[in-house]
Design a protein around this motif. Structure first.
Motif, short mmCIF file in Angstrom:
data_model
loop_
_atom_site.label_atom_id
_atom_site.label_comp_id
_atom_site.label_asym_id
_atom_site.label_seq_id
_atom_site.Cartn_x
_atom_site.Cartn_y
_atom_site.Cartn_z
N ASP A 162 3.11 6.90 -6.60
CA ASP A 162 2.33 7.84 -7.29
C ASP A 162 2.80 9.31 -6.99
OD1 ASP A 162 0.66 5.64 -8.12
OD2 ASP A 162 -0.81 5.64 -6.56
N ALA A 163 3.19 9.29 -5.80
CA ALA A 163 3.83 10.59 -5.30
C ALA A 163 5.06 11.24 -5.98
CB ALA A 163 3.68 10.92 -3.60
N GLY A 164 5.70 10.03 -6.60
CA GLY A 164 6.94 10.82 -6.95
C GLY A 164 8.10 10.42 -5.90
N PHE A 165 7.91 9.66 -4.80
CA PHE A 165 8.82 9.75 -3.89
C PHE A 165 10.04 8.74 -4.41
CE2 PHE A 165 10.56 7.05 -0.41
CZ PHE A 165 11.04 8.10 0.34
N THR A 206 15.44 3.26 -7.14
CA THR A 206 14.19 2.75 -6.46
C THR A 206 13.94 1.44 -5.78
OG1 THR A 206 12.89 3.90 -8.47
CG2 THR A 206 11.58 1.90 -7.39
N GLU A 207 14.84 0.40 -6.31
CA GLU A 207 14.90 -0.71 -5.67
C GLU A 207 15.54 -0.72 -4.46
OE1 GLU A 207 13.22 -3.32 -6.61
OE2 GLU A 207 12.27 -2.12 -8.43
N SER A 208 16.55 -0.05 -4.36
CA SER A 208 17.11 -0.14 -2.91
C SER A 208 16.28 0.77 -1.99
CB SER A 208 18.54 0.75 -3.00
OG SER A 208 18.39 2.22 -3.49
N HIS A 246 0.70 -1.21 0.09
CA HIS A 246 -0.11 0.12 0.20
C HIS A 246 0.78 1.13 -0.02
CE1 HIS A 246 -3.55 2.23 1.98
NE2 HIS A 246 -3.18 2.98 0.95
N TYR A 247 1.95 1.42 0.78
CA TYR A 247 2.74 2.47 0.99
C TYR A 247 3.61 2.60 -0.32
CZ TYR A 247 1.70 4.34 5.51
OH TYR A 247 0.97 4.95 6.50
N GLU A 248 4.10 1.52 -0.75
CA GLU A 248 4.99 1.61 -1.97
C GLU A 248 4.16 2.12 -3.10
OE1 GLU A 248 6.75 -2.04 -2.88
OE2 GLU A 248 7.74 -2.28 -0.99
#
Length: 248
Positions: free
Chosen positions: A199-202, A209-211, A192-194
């Motif tokens: 979506d928010a571009g975090f 991204t993977e790390s 859910h958080y991922e």
């Protein structure tokens, strides 16, 4: 064959040889353990070589749970320990095998479901596997020869479990009307958080991204979450998304 005695589940992650699975089953049954879970065995399942090597503990293999992936194998567990002989770049509580089985004994005595993960023979568990564990069991082997046979590692933990059984005083937690979160519930929270943070571009820049996701998963697994905690964290994220969508 199942003893019915409270005990941890021993999870063999992507084992490569049937003979080693059978030897691990034999080691477990030597010390009265019979809760084996097998994740994506390389040579398929069931395994004739595993049964032959298991000798008198073949029924343990008949009752072993087969899982296609690690999250499936851990979905009902509330506390997971990963065995490794190598240092890892992950922030975790690190136990010796003796202390780990004492911890397992205390947690099981108060109703938790504990699992111990063992990696494949060639290279052991990957960091992505260990990120799903709450703690590490570090085997103090010779640093010049850190390779430890799968069945040997299972035997070592099984022996320490038998030593710990009956010695640990149960500890009672005031749960305030809730229970410890299961692996499945924590997995859904992580996804859910991922998804929302993606979506928010975090997750930026893309090559990190993977790390970043690995570190986030590792953070969730270190937190002793209850089901109430998980529900609250889901609700907080949903509310933040709603607030953003209102355009205030």
């Amino acid at each position: 064959m199942a003893t019915g005695k409270p005990q941890p589940a021993f999870v063999l992650v992507r084992p490569q040889m049937g003979e080693n699975i059978g030897a691990a089953a034999r080691a477990m049954w030597n010390f009265g353990l019979d809760r084996m879970r097998v994740v994506a065995p390389r040579d398929g399942w069931p395994s004739e070589k595993a049964v032959a090597m298991a000798s008198g503990s073949g029924r343990l293999l008949d009752e072993a749970q087969l899982a296609p992936d690690l999250p499936s194998a851990l979905e009902d567990c509330t506390y997971v320990m990963a065995t490794t002989a190598r240092p890892r770049d992950l922030t975790k509580t690190v136990f010796t095998p003796e202390r780990a089985m004492q911890e397992a004994q205390m947690r099981i005595a108060r109703g938790e479901k504990v699992a111990v993960m063992f990696g494949p023979e060639r290279a052991g568990l990957e960091n992505a596997d260990i990120a799903q564990a709450n703690a590490i069991i570090s085997v103090p082997v010779n640093p010049e020869f850190a390779s430890l046979n799968l069945a040997q590692c299972v035997l070592l933990c099984s022996y320490e479990w038998q030593r710990a059984a009956g010695e640990a005083e149960p500890v009672v937690d005031a749960m305030a009307g809730t229970d410890w979160a299961t692996g499945k519930e924590v997995e859904h929270l992580a996804l859910h958080y991922e998804d929302r943070m993606d979506d928010a571009g975090f997750f930026y820049p893309e090559h990190k991204t993977e790390s970043m996701k690995l570190n986030l998963r590792n953070m969730w697994s270190r937190m002793p979450l209850t089901r109430a905690d998980v529900q609250m964290l889901h609700g907080m994220l949903r509310q933040m998304v709603r607030w953003k969508d209102r355009g205030d």
